[in-house]
Design a protein around this motif. Sequence first.
Motif, PDB file in Angstrom:
ATOM      1  N   VAL A 155       0.731  -1.067   0.194  1.00  0.00           N
ATOM      2  CA  VAL A 155      -0.342   0.075   0.001  1.00  0.00           C
ATOM      3  C   VAL A 155       0.690   1.337   0.179  1.00  0.00           C
ATOM      4  CG1 VAL A 155      -2.123   0.979   1.230  1.00  0.00           C
ATOM      5  CG2 VAL A 155      -1.899  -0.846   1.215  1.00  0.00           C
ATOM      6  N   TYR A 156       0.676   1.993  -0.912  1.00  0.00           N
ATOM      7  CA  TYR A 156       1.692   2.837  -1.572  1.00  0.00           C
ATOM      8  C   TYR A 156       0.173   4.233  -1.292  1.00  0.00           C
ATOM      9  CZ  TYR A 156       5.369   1.542  -4.367  1.00  0.00           C
ATOM     10  OH  TYR A 156       6.672   0.232  -4.473  1.00  0.00           O
ATOM     11  N   CYS A 157       0.996   5.651   0.330  1.00  0.00           N
ATOM     12  CA  CYS A 157       0.407   5.954   0.446  1.00  0.00           C
ATOM     13  C   CYS A 157       1.234   7.778   1.084  1.00  0.00           C
ATOM     14  CB  CYS A 157      -0.775   6.174   1.424  1.00  0.00           C
ATOM     15  SG  CYS A 157       0.018   5.200   3.193  1.00  0.00           S
ATOM     16  N   GLN A 158       0.743   8.960   1.224  1.00  0.00           N
ATOM     17  CA  GLN A 158       1.346   9.764   1.657  1.00  0.00           C
ATOM     18  C   GLN A 158       2.423   9.565   2.764  1.00  0.00           C
ATOM     19  OE1 GLN A 158       1.773  13.340   0.340  1.00  0.00           O
ATOM     20  NE2 GLN A 158       1.312  12.271  -1.663  1.00  0.00           N
ATOM     21  N   PRO A 159       3.648  10.288   2.622  1.00  0.00           N
ATOM     22  CA  PRO A 159       4.019  10.099   4.303  1.00  0.00           C
ATOM     23  C   PRO A 159       3.441  10.161   5.774  1.00  0.00           C
ATOM     24  CG  PRO A 159       6.062  11.187   3.023  1.00  0.00           C
ATOM     25  CD  PRO A 159       4.215  11.089   2.019  1.00  0.00           C
ATOM     26  N   PRO A 160       3.360  10.310   6.842  1.00  0.00           N
ATOM     27  CA  PRO A 160       3.446  11.194   8.177  1.00  0.00           C
ATOM     28  C   PRO A 160       3.156  12.657   8.004  1.00  0.00           C
ATOM     29  CG  PRO A 160       3.642   8.680   8.367  1.00  0.00           C
ATOM     30  CD  PRO A 160       4.372   9.110   7.275  1.00  0.00           C
ATOM     31  N   ARG A 161       2.106  12.965   8.481  1.00  0.00           N
ATOM     32  CA  ARG A 161       2.822  14.096   8.522  1.00  0.00           C
ATOM     33  C   ARG A 161       2.083  15.437   9.877  1.00  0.00           C
ATOM     34  NH1 ARG A 161       1.510  14.564   2.898  1.00  0.00           N
ATOM     35  NH2 ARG A 161       3.737  15.122   1.977  1.00  0.00           N
TER      36      ARG A 161
ATOM     37  N   ALA B   3      -4.803   0.327   6.362  1.00  0.00           N
ATOM     38  CA  ALA B   3      -3.780  -0.128   5.858  1.00  0.00           C
ATOM     39  C   ALA B   3      -3.035  -0.637   6.822  1.00  0.00           C
ATOM     40  CB  ALA B   3      -2.705  -0.518   4.834  1.00  0.00           C
ATOM     41  N   GLU B   4      -2.890  -0.263   8.003  1.00  0.00           N
ATOM     42  CA  GLU B   4      -2.236  -1.418   9.696  1.00  0.00           C
ATOM     43  C   GLU B   4      -3.374  -1.878   9.909  1.00  0.00           C
ATOM     44  OE1 GLU B   4      -0.096   2.175  11.095  1.00  0.00           O
ATOM     45  OE2 GLU B   4       1.393   1.941  10.040  1.00  0.00           O
ATOM     46  N   ALA B   5      -4.088  -1.577  10.236  1.00  0.00           N
ATOM     47  CA  ALA B   5      -5.514  -1.783  11.075  1.00  0.00           C
ATOM     48  C   ALA B   5      -5.199  -3.365   9.856  1.00  0.00           C
ATOM     49  CB  ALA B   5      -6.419  -0.850  10.947  1.00  0.00           C
ATOM     50  N   LEU B   6      -6.235  -3.702   8.213  1.00  0.00           N
ATOM     51  CA  LEU B   6      -5.806  -5.122   7.763  1.00  0.00           C
ATOM     52  C   LEU B   6      -4.343  -5.836   7.876  1.00  0.00           C
ATOM     53  CD1 LEU B   6      -7.711  -3.498   4.780  1.00  0.00           C
ATOM     54  CD2 LEU B   6      -8.834  -5.014   6.497  1.00  0.00           C
ATOM     55  N   GLY B   7      -3.683  -5.124   8.789  1.00  0.00           N
ATOM     56  CA  GLY B   7      -2.189  -6.068   8.216  1.00  0.00           C
ATOM     57  C   GLY B   7      -1.784  -5.446   6.822  1.00  0.00           C
ATOM     58  N   LEU B   8      -1.551  -4.781   6.570  1.00  0.00           N
ATOM     59  CA  LEU B   8      -1.573  -4.456   5.162  1.00  0.00           C
ATOM     60  C   LEU B   8       0.149  -4.081   5.095  1.00  0.00           C
ATOM     61  CD1 LEU B   8      -4.430  -4.379   3.149  1.00  0.00           C
ATOM     62  CD2 LEU B   8      -2.716  -6.130   3.297  1.00  0.00           C
ATOM     63  N   PRO B   9       1.244  -4.141   4.061  1.00  0.00           N
ATOM     64  CA  PRO B   9       2.456  -3.582   4.277  1.00  0.00           C
ATOM     65  C   PRO B   9       2.409  -2.470   3.836  1.00  0.00           C
ATOM     66  CG  PRO B   9       2.817  -5.720   2.333  1.00  0.00           C
ATOM     67  CD  PRO B   9       1.446  -5.312   3.553  1.00  0.00           C
ATOM     68  N   VAL B  10       3.566  -1.426   4.374  1.00  0.00           N
ATOM     69  CA  VAL B  10       2.335   0.397   3.799  1.00  0.00           C
ATOM     70  C   VAL B  10       3.858   0.490   3.024  1.00  0.00           C
ATOM     71  CG1 VAL B  10       1.785   2.933   4.573  1.00  0.00           C
ATOM     72  CG2 VAL B  10       0.849   0.367   5.482  1.00  0.00           C
ATOM     73  N   ARG B  11       3.964   1.501   2.123  1.00  0.00           N
ATOM     74  CA  ARG B  11       5.213   2.220   1.736  1.00  0.00           C
ATOM     75  C   ARG B  11       4.559   4.059   1.632  1.00  0.00           C
ATOM     76  NH1 ARG B  11       9.155  -1.425  -0.513  1.00  0.00           N
ATOM     77  NH2 ARG B  11      10.218   0.564  -1.540  1.00  0.00           N
ATOM     78  N   THR B  12       6.343   4.897   1.937  1.00  0.00           N
ATOM     79  CA  THR B  12       5.662   6.029   1.756  1.00  0.00           C
ATOM     80  C   THR B  12       6.581   6.835   1.438  1.00  0.00           C
ATOM     81  OG1 THR B  12       6.173   6.197   4.088  1.00  0.00           O
ATOM     82  CG2 THR B  12       3.859   5.910   3.924  1.00  0.00           C
TER      83      THR B  12
END
Length: 301
Positions: A29-35, A52-61
Amino acid sequence: MRLAFMGSPDFAVPALRALHAAGHEIVAVYCQPPRPAGRGHAVHPCPVHAAAEALGLPVRTPARLRKDTAEHAAFAALGLDAAVVAAYGLIIPDPMLVAPRRGCINIHASLLPRWRGAAPIQAALLAGDTETGVTIMQVDSGLDTGPMLLRGSVPITPATTTPELHDALAELGAQLVLRALDEAPEPVPQPAEGATYAAKLTREDGKLDWTQDVAVLERRVRALNPWPGTFTLLDGAPLKVLAARPEAGAGEPGTVLDEALLVACGSGALRLLRVQAPGRGAMDAAAFLRGRRIAAGTRLG
């Protein structure tokens, strides 16, 4: 199907959840970085990141993609069947567009080619459109110019607000992208005529110009709340206008016509129904006026 999902705001969350519930293998899962956000400026993940984190999916930012060749290579190495894009917020460079077997598929909140660009939901309301919808399209290197796979429409009534339309289109987009992946419809080029563009909104877009027609101003209130919000100036300070309705009335534009916040427009008059003064909570106009009398003849700027 082996997928990447690329999205950031609330609009994209229903699609992510629908793809996961349908059993698709979402490997990134690609999304904007935390701000930083809020009064304390604490760093918060965007809605898609949290979902995504709630679903247990790997995240890239990644903060940017265009020249990040290492990210291009990592994306290609995922071995994707497709990437689903929904209001991601970054331009996807050509090496990433062509990496998935079926390319990148975008959920766009308008009936393309009308309202390409950053704010299609608000643009449809501002223009007085009677319908809008979602287009599932193949992403190309242009600005929402790729061929269309599926479209679905929803009506816009005289009372529709941006939050209502946003939520309806987000759910419709989730349904349509599942169909697009399952059915693999033939791409259809967008019509050569009829393209319009919805520019990115700024805070300055929210200032009400009382010389405009009341219908234009009422649509502006429905379209631009909650963000960037609509406002006028009262004694030099911004007064947020959260809800309003058109009424009969005439006078110098910006003049308060009675003691219940009926304001003259270029044509007609706008009754302010819900407002918010600086440092105070949102309240109905009647409650606001109990704490501050605004006499007929007062000028708003």
